[in-house]
Scaffold this motif. Structure first.
Motif, PDB file in Angstrom:
ATOM      1  N   GLY B 128      41.321  39.812  43.997  1.00 16.01           N
ATOM      2  CA  GLY B 128      40.057  39.666  42.892  1.00 16.01           C
ATOM      3  C   GLY B 128      38.539  39.691  44.055  1.00 16.01           C
ATOM      4  O   GLY B 128      39.421  38.767  44.619  1.00 16.01           O
ATOM      5  N   GLU B 132      36.011  38.003  39.222  1.00 16.71           N
ATOM      6  CA  GLU B 132      37.344  38.621  39.184  1.00 16.71           C
ATOM      7  C   GLU B 132      37.933  37.711  38.412  1.00 16.71           C
ATOM      8  O   GLU B 132      38.685  36.761  37.714  1.00 16.71           O
ATOM      9  CB  GLU B 132      37.954  39.414  39.619  1.00 16.71           C
ATOM     10  CG  GLU B 132      37.037  40.987  39.246  1.00 16.71           C
ATOM     11  CD  GLU B 132      37.444  41.603  40.240  1.00 16.71           C
ATOM     12  OE1 GLU B 132      37.386  43.224  40.371  1.00 16.71           O
ATOM     13  OE2 GLU B 132      38.489  41.601  40.644  1.00 16.71           O
ATOM     14  N   ARG B 136      39.355  35.746  35.064  1.00 19.50           N
ATOM     15  CA  ARG B 136      40.652  35.436  34.874  1.00 19.50           C
ATOM     16  C   ARG B 136      41.262  34.135  34.903  1.00 19.50           C
ATOM     17  O   ARG B 136      42.084  33.568  33.895  1.00 19.50           O
ATOM     18  CB  ARG B 136      41.933  35.869  36.415  1.00 19.50           C
ATOM     19  CG  ARG B 136      42.869  35.918  36.993  1.00 19.50           C
ATOM     20  CD  ARG B 136      44.109  36.694  35.626  1.00 19.50           C
ATOM     21  NE  ARG B 136      45.327  36.134  35.565  1.00 19.50           N
ATOM     22  CZ  ARG B 136      45.572  36.043  33.970  1.00 19.50           C
ATOM     23  NH1 ARG B 136      45.187  36.583  32.748  1.00 19.50           N
ATOM     24  NH2 ARG B 136      47.164  35.575  34.105  1.00 19.50           N
TER      25      ARG B 136
END
Lengths: 311, 338, 299
Positions: B128, B132, B136
């Motif tokens: 990612g 991202e 996460r």
């Protein structure tokens, strides 16, 4: 124990091989050994003879082995200055150096250990502070400065002691004092911290809690346990003495190995330098090995491990 | 218990011994920490591994993760053999198999903020973009019950339970297929143990991970596992459904373990084990448990029992007595009362 | 977990918290440490601005004012610390020497730390024969007084500033190697490093991002302890005439030349001797203090 002794011997042997290799490599890297050892103005036939006797016409690995052979048979070339055998020149200086280092070592022990123990037992007292100040000063004042201050005060200003030479035992006092002070300071500092560490251990508290008189606690438990780490630094101190001898002999014009080394380095009398380096290195490796073995004997916890780092 | 091909993790006959020098002469002795272990974990299944300290549980955990190589035997993960530790293939596999440790403070780097450490697997495996990753991390932190402001905290300023949650979050951040938990609750305060255990149970169910749960605590294992394996001195001595094993232990060692669980208000006849605690450097012959076993026979001293299903109910157990191959030596009545 | 001491909590806090705790620490500095700290700041300032503040060129001779007395012995203000046998201003020479000696000590300390840490990590990472080789080297350099090795190298290769700095850099490398290896191995065996390894991290990440920062305080303390040793070593070699060669000058060099005039003009030697001692003392005081603060495990 046998295993420990053997592994220690092996390590000592490896160290010596590394020293000899070091000298060989440095010698080879610095130019033609024949020219370097014999000097550039040596007669060509002498250089040829040298080449032949050192096997310089042979391949490198054979030279490497014959270098070992020469080292262990004590043939380390001839002094550039008077053409005498290098090993003989060095060996005749050894007693002079020992006459300084041995008493200095005794001074180290006799002054350093009791001072450190006393300071630890009377932590934060005035004497502890004094010992610590002396110890820190002993580290920060390099031996050549201490030596010159002693000369300035005791010889130049007061005229009590001679400043240089080797005419009487009076000449030895200042060099010994110089070397003794630095080592004693180091040892006092180390002994103090080893003692303090031991005194903080639970078994000391247990021993005094079970009603043992404090003096017995100190003698029976603390001192013996503090002695173990202290032994490890003796090897380190020997190194300090050798380095100290190099400087102190130069300051006091004392005709020992250290001064010879400095003069030979300055004159690039490489055969002598090589002989001295090998001699000192082998002595040091042997001394360290003996210290290690002693350590193994004294410390019941030693089960084949190496001793901890010296610092 | 699914068939071999569907298993997420399969270990076959793992053995691992360490060389230890003892005594002044330093004669090296081989200590067999793990001595022939086979186990399998299906997808979405939790296998509990129980045993007292020194029985080789943690070594087993490291072996199945491939952190150290087994002397013999093999580990198959998702149908492929485990690559050697340190290789790129092995490192790549880390995103699919993660670990939770006993001491969360030791497992975390004290110099880095928790958020940075939770994101580290994503950095390592280049998963990612930065945004991202941040997202996460926030999601996985919420999942394990950490507050958003914990992201900038350092491990030593968190509580023990929060630290273990951070370790779990770091393990889950890559969505692993297998989670190996090595005594994940035993270093925590008792009041927090249940919370972390519930969290793990919950996460395992939701995320459908395979899990290997290593513990010395039978009750914890019973709560979280679908299957339990009992280890003694580097071997599995009994394996089966946790409730069945706890209600009706087949192996004398399991019987002793079960009887040691305290039940409030109930007096049971505890099986007190005799003899020395097990020493993996000096493994007894035959059944390793025989010197401490209350019912051991001559057969137990000489023949090593095999782990195989019991005829009556199919429970897998390694004991001559339980299989009826030898008559119990004495006091079987005592054992039946527990 | 009750093992979170205030000092570790402070060491690991946010940058602001770290700065605040640093300021707090400075506030709690004993008076001796403050003096040591100020002395070092003074030395650094002198080293950096040597060209601006030195009243004369350090080789500039004033033959009419040879061996003139310093002010505190009744000399004139034109040469505050007096002049030497060639009429060179002692203060100017001192300032240039401070710069030279500090430069050498910094360079050599950093070289030693880099070499030692790298070899220590290499030993810890590869173990086996590589580790044994590094340990044999450590044994070798711990066994022989460094001064003697340095003299041998200088004898064989002659002298140049670069060689001299590199040579001094090898002083104490084995100490860093030992520390780095020991801490890296213990870190790898259990705890965070093992965990990071299991995450699939490369050795670069493991050593650079995790282990190095975790052992940094120990290394910094070792560097502050090695720094004065290098100053002393440099001045010792220069004193023996085997270090910095004229017309270059360093503190040890000045003491060495002053030795000839010990009875007639002791000030030539006293000023640099004082600077050497004070600097070595201050750095080691600071090092000890830092060690107590940052790293109680190191003895």
């Amino acid at each position: 124990m046998l295993h420990y002794l053997l592994s220690r011997l092996l390590r000592a042997a490896v160290s010596i091989i590394m020293v000899v290799t070091f000298v060989f490599v440095v010698l080879r890297m610095s130019g033609d050994p024949a020219m370097v050892i014999m000097g550039a103005d040596a007669p060509p036939e002498a250089i040829d003879a040298f080449r032949k006797s050192w096997g310089l016409d042979q391949p490198l690995w054979i030279q490497y082995f014959s270098f070992f052979e020469a080292v262990f048979s004590g043939e380390l070339g001839r002094s550039m200055r008077d053409g005498r055998d290098a090993m003989a020149v060095v060996l005749e200086r050894v007693p002079s150096t020992l006459a300084l280092t041995m008493p200095a070592f005794l001074v180290n022990l006799i002054v350093g250990v009791p001072a450190g123990v006393y300071a630890a037992l009377h932590r934060n007292s005035l004497i502890d502070r004094c010992v610590m100040v002396m110890a820190v000063t002993g580290f920060a004042v390099p031996s050549f400065i201490l030596a010159m201050l002693l000369v300035l005060i005791l010889s130049v200003n007061l005229g009590w002691l001679p400043s240089a030479g080797q005419d009487s035992w009076l000449n030895a006092i200042l060099p010994i004092a110089t070397m003794g002070f630095g080592g004693a300071a180091l040892l006092a500092r180390f002994t103090r911290s080893a003692m303090l560490e031991v005194l903080g251990q639970p078994y000391i508290r247990t021993a005094s809690a079970k009603g043992l008189p404090w003096s017995a606690v100190v003698w029976r438990h603390a001192l013996q346990n503090a002695a173990i780490p202290t032994i490890t630094i003796i090897g380190f101190m020997l190194g300090g003495l050798v380095a100290g001898a190099v400087v102190v002999e130069s300051v006091f014009s004392w005709p020992g190995v250290g001064r010879l080394l400095v003069i030979s380095v300055a004159n690039r009398d490489l055969a002598i330098v090589q002989a001295i380096v090998l001699m000192i290195a082998i002595t040091m490796v042997a001394a360290n090995m003996i210290v290690d073995v002693l350590y193994g004997l004294v410390d019941p916890r030693m089960h084949g491990q190496a001793r901890p780092a010296r610092r | 218990m699914s068939a071999g091909t569907a298993d997420l993790l399969e270990a076959r006959d793992l053995a691992r011994s360490y060389t230890v020098r003892r005594g002044l002469l330093g004669r090296p002795t081989a200590v067999r920490a793990v001595d022939g272990i086979s186990l399998r974990v299906a997808r979405g299944e939790t296998l509990g591994l129980v045993g007292e300290s020194g029985c080789g549980k943690s070594t087993t955990a490291r072996l199945v993760l491939g952190i150290e190589p087994p002397d013999t035997g093999s580990v198959i993960f998702d149908g492929n053999a485990m690559p050697p530790s340190g290789t790129a293939a092995w490192a790549n596999l880390r995103r699919r198999m993660q670990m939770v440790y006993q001491d969360p403070l030791a497992a975390l780097d004290r110099r880095l903020a928790v958020g940075v450490q939770i994101a580290e697997p994503l950095d390592i495996h280049r998963i990612g973009t930065a945004a991202e990753r941040e997202e996460r991390v926030a999601a996985v932190m919420a999942e394990v019950g950490l507050q958003p402001h914990h992201v900038a905290r350092h491990p030593q300023s968190l509580s023990g339970g929060q630290r273990q949650r951070a370790v779990i979050a770091r393990a889950l951040v890559t969505n692993p297929d297998l989670l190996v938990c090595d005594e994940p609750i035993s270093a925590l305060d008792v009041s927090i143990q249940a919370l972390v255990l519930n969290l793990l149970t919950d996460l395992q169910e939701r995320l459908k991970m395979g899990m290997l749960f290593v513990s010395h605590d039978l009750r914890a294992v019973r709560q979280i596992s679908q299957r339990v394996a009992v280890m003694y001195l580097g071997r599995i001595v009994e394996e089966g459904d946790p409730d069945a094993v706890l209600h009706d232990p087949a192996h004398p060692y399991t019987q002793a373990l079960v009887s040691a669980i305290p039940h409030p208000g109930k007096t049971t006849n505890r099986v007190i084990l005799q003899g020395d605690p097990p020493n993996p450097a000096n493994r007894p012959t035959g059944c390793a448990f025989h010197p401490r076993c209350p019912v051991a026979t001559a057969t137990c001293r000489t023949e090593t029992p095999e782990l195989k299903p019991r005829r009556s109910d199919g429970r897998r157990v390694a004991c001559h007595i339980a299989h009826g191959e030898a008559a119990a030596a004495r006091a079987p009545a005592l054992l039946e009362t527990c | 977990m009750a093992d979170t001491t205030s000092s570790t909590a402070a060491a690991g806090g946010s940058p602001m918290a770290r700065l605040r705790s640093l300021l707090e620490r400075l506030n709690r500095m004993p008076i001796l440490i403050t003096i040591a700290f100020l002395w070092l700041v003074l030395m650094l300032t002198i080293a950096v601005s040597a060209d601006l503040i030195s009243p004369y060129g350090f080789t500039q001779m004033d033959l009419r004012n040879r061996l003139s007395l310093p002010v505190f012995m009744g000399g004139s203000w034109s040469h505050v610390l007096g002049t030497d046998e060639l009429g060179r201003d002692v203060l100017s020479r001192l300032i240039t020497s401070i710069r030279m000696s500090l430069l050498i000590a910094f360079g050599a300390t950093i070289i030693g730390a880099v070499i030692g840490v790298m070899l220590g990590f290499v030993a810890a990472h590869f173990r086996g024969i590589v580790e044994q080789a590094v340990l044999a080297l450590v044994d070798f350099s711990a066994a022989i007084p460094f001064l003697v090795l340095a003299l041998a190298v200088l004898a064989f290769f002659g002298n140049s500033l670069v060689l001299f700095v590199c040579l001094l850099g090898f002083h104490a490398w084995e100490r860093y190697a030992r520390i780095a290896r020991g801490l890296a191995i213990s870190g790898r065996m259990h705890g965070y490093a093992a965990a990071v390894h299991q995450l699939g991290a490369s050795p670069w990440r493991l050593y650079g991002r995790h282990i190095l920062p975790n052992i940094a305080s120990t290394l910094i303390v070792s560097m502050t302890l090695a720094f004065p040793e290098i100053i002393l070593l440099e001045s010792g070699l220069s004193f023996l005439g085997l270090g910095i060669q004229p017309p270059g000058t360093s503190l040890g060099n000045m003491v060495g030349f002053g030795r000839e005039y010990l009875s007639s003009a002791p000030w030539i030697m006293l000023a640099p001797a004082f600077v050497i001692t004070a600097t070595a003392l201050c750095v080691s005081l600071l090092g000890d203090w830092l060690r107590d603060r940052l790293d109680p495990t190191l003895s």
